[in-house]
Write a protein that holds these residues in place. Structure first.
Motif, mmCIF file in Angstrom:
data_model
loop_
_atom_site.group_PDB
_atom_site.id
_atom_site.type_symbol
_atom_site.label_atom_id
_atom_site.label_comp_id
_atom_site.label_asym_id
_atom_site.label_seq_id
_atom_site.Cartn_x
_atom_site.Cartn_y
_atom_site.Cartn_z
ATOM 1 N N ILE A 46 36.823 46.318 42.035
ATOM 2 C CA ILE A 46 37.498 47.254 41.129
ATOM 3 C C ILE A 46 38.820 47.735 41.745
ATOM 4 C CG2 ILE A 46 37.341 49.545 40.070
ATOM 5 C CD1 ILE A 46 34.334 48.975 39.647
ATOM 6 N N VAL A 80 36.473 30.980 41.336
ATOM 7 C CA VAL A 80 37.489 31.578 42.205
ATOM 8 C C VAL A 80 38.206 30.518 43.036
ATOM 9 C CG1 VAL A 80 36.389 33.845 42.316
ATOM 10 C CG2 VAL A 80 35.870 32.159 44.065
ATOM 11 N N ILE A 106 31.729 30.996 42.399
ATOM 12 C CA ILE A 106 32.463 30.433 43.537
ATOM 13 C C ILE A 106 33.382 29.305 43.065
ATOM 14 C CG2 ILE A 106 32.180 29.152 45.703
ATOM 15 C CD1 ILE A 106 29.676 30.914 46.193
ATOM 16 N N LYS A 143 34.229 35.086 35.193
ATOM 17 C CA LYS A 143 33.628 35.540 36.445
ATOM 18 C C LYS A 143 32.776 36.792 36.208
ATOM 19 C CE LYS A 143 35.066 37.568 40.855
ATOM 20 N NZ LYS A 143 36.039 37.587 41.956
ATOM 21 N N GLN A 194 40.358 42.386 50.392
ATOM 22 C CA GLN A 194 39.892 41.026 50.070
ATOM 23 C C GLN A 194 38.926 40.532 51.127
ATOM 24 O OE1 GLN A 194 42.312 37.819 49.005
ATOM 25 N NE2 GLN A 194 43.315 38.841 47.292
HETATM 26 C C1 HEM Z 1 29.223 37.177 43.383
HETATM 27 C C2 HEM Z 1 30.264 37.763 42.936
HETATM 28 C C3 HEM Z 1 31.679 37.527 43.420
HETATM 29 C C4 HEM Z 1 32.220 36.523 44.176
HETATM 30 C C5 HEM Z 1 31.516 35.295 44.753
HETATM 31 C C6 HEM Z 1 33.635 36.817 44.326
HETATM 32 C C7 HEM Z 1 34.528 36.050 45.050
HETATM 33 C C8 HEM Z 1 35.860 36.322 45.210
HETATM 34 C C9 HEM Z 1 36.784 35.572 46.022
HETATM 35 C C10 HEM Z 1 36.427 34.326 46.830
HETATM 36 C C11 HEM Z 1 38.006 36.147 45.916
HETATM 37 C C12 HEM Z 1 39.305 35.721 46.591
HETATM 38 C C13 HEM Z 1 40.049 34.823 45.653
HETATM 39 C C14 HEM Z 1 41.465 34.597 46.064
HETATM 40 O O1 HEM Z 1 42.113 35.544 46.500
HETATM 41 O O2 HEM Z 1 41.899 33.476 45.940
HETATM 42 C C15 HEM Z 1 37.868 37.281 45.028
HETATM 43 C C16 HEM Z 1 38.905 38.093 44.657
HETATM 44 C C17 HEM Z 1 38.795 39.107 43.728
HETATM 45 N N1 HEM Z 1 37.625 39.550 43.122
HETATM 46 FE FE1 HEM Z 1 35.794 38.799 43.413
HETATM 47 N N2 HEM Z 1 33.925 37.982 43.660
HETATM 48 C C18 HEM Z 1 32.754 38.452 43.087
HETATM 49 C C19 HEM Z 1 32.605 39.596 42.335
HETATM 50 C C20 HEM Z 1 33.644 40.367 41.866
HETATM 51 C C21 HEM Z 1 33.522 41.492 40.980
HETATM 52 C C22 HEM Z 1 32.195 42.014 40.423
HETATM 53 C C23 HEM Z 1 34.782 41.961 40.716
HETATM 54 C C24 HEM Z 1 35.252 43.086 39.843
HETATM 55 C C25 HEM Z 1 34.625 44.163 39.592
HETATM 56 C C26 HEM Z 1 35.697 41.140 41.458
HETATM 57 C C27 HEM Z 1 37.071 41.279 41.471
HETATM 58 C C28 HEM Z 1 37.950 40.552 42.243
HETATM 59 C C29 HEM Z 1 39.388 40.763 42.273
HETATM 60 C C30 HEM Z 1 40.165 41.771 41.428
HETATM 61 C C31 HEM Z 1 39.915 39.871 43.215
HETATM 62 C C32 HEM Z 1 41.386 39.739 43.639
HETATM 63 C C33 HEM Z 1 42.004 38.531 43.004
HETATM 64 C C34 HEM Z 1 43.434 38.409 43.417
HETATM 65 O O3 HEM Z 1 43.888 39.163 44.245
HETATM 66 O O4 HEM Z 1 44.074 37.533 42.853
HETATM 67 N N3 HEM Z 1 34.982 40.180 42.149
HETATM 68 N N4 HEM Z 1 36.543 37.369 44.613
#
Ligand code: HEM
Length: 131
Positions: free
Chosen positions: A63, A124, A121, A80, A9
């Motif tokens: 992923i 999330v 943003i 997202k 993360q």
């Molecule tokens: C500009 C693009 C992206 C931004 C700004 C972003 C932002 C974030 C943030 C801030 C988190 C933490 C959220 C939390 O734990 O509360 C997160 C978790 C995550 N993101 Fe992204 N992300 C992006 C792209 C992606 C992509 C393309 C994927 C998948 C292929 C992805 C999959 C995930 C997953 C699976 C988590 C874990 C959520 C969890 O553990 O509950 N993200 N992302």
């Protein structure tokens, strides 16, 4: 396992920060020193490399995080992904190599990319519950 997830993360978040900085820095090339309908060529290679590397890290860590969560996602996650597709396609329009794209269209692409990024943003942070 827990620790592993936290590390991933952090890398994911770090990649988000790098992507935001590169998008902001590269945006200037659409406003200063443009050549006809082409962006300012200064630093193009570096921008392309940084953008591709950070996006790749973002997708790969995303992923693996999905896998660790056993693909159990909430509905906002689909939004997202759609916004991420919008982000990639509008950035590729904004910086397309050919001069068939007008500068105004490039700036529109950049604007759309910024909106998509802010949307992601927002999603999330708020994690809205659709229906
Ligand atoms: C500009 C693009 C992206 C931004 C700004 C972003 C932002 C974030 C943030 C801030 C988190 C933490 C959220 C939390 O734990 O509360 C997160 C978790 C995550 N993101 Fe992204 N992300 C992006 C792209 C992606 C992509 C393309 C994927 C998948 C292929 C992805 C999959 C995930 C997953 C699976 C988590 C874990 C959520 C969890 O553990 O509950 N993200 N992302």
């Amino acid at each position: 396992m827990e620790n592993y997830q936290l590390t991933l993360q952090s890398i994911h978040l770090f990649a988000v920060v790098v992507v935001c900085i590169v998008i902001a820095a590269r945006a200037l090339t659409l406003f200063k020193g443009t050549q006809g309908h082409l962006p300012n060529p200064a630093g193009r290679k570096l921008f392309v490399a940084l953008q591709h590397a950070s996006m790749t890290v973002l997708v790969l860590t995303g992923i693996v995080l999905l896998y660790l969560k056993n693909f159990e996602v909430q509905s906002w996650f689909y939004a997202k992904l759609i916004l991420f597709a919008v982000l990639l396609s509008s950035l590729s329009k904004a910086y397309r190599k050919t001069d068939t794209v007008f500068l105004t269209q490039r700036r529109a692409g950049l604007f759309l990319a910024a909106v998509a990024m802010l949307g992601i943003i927002g999603l999330v942070m708020i994690k809205p519950n659709f229906g």
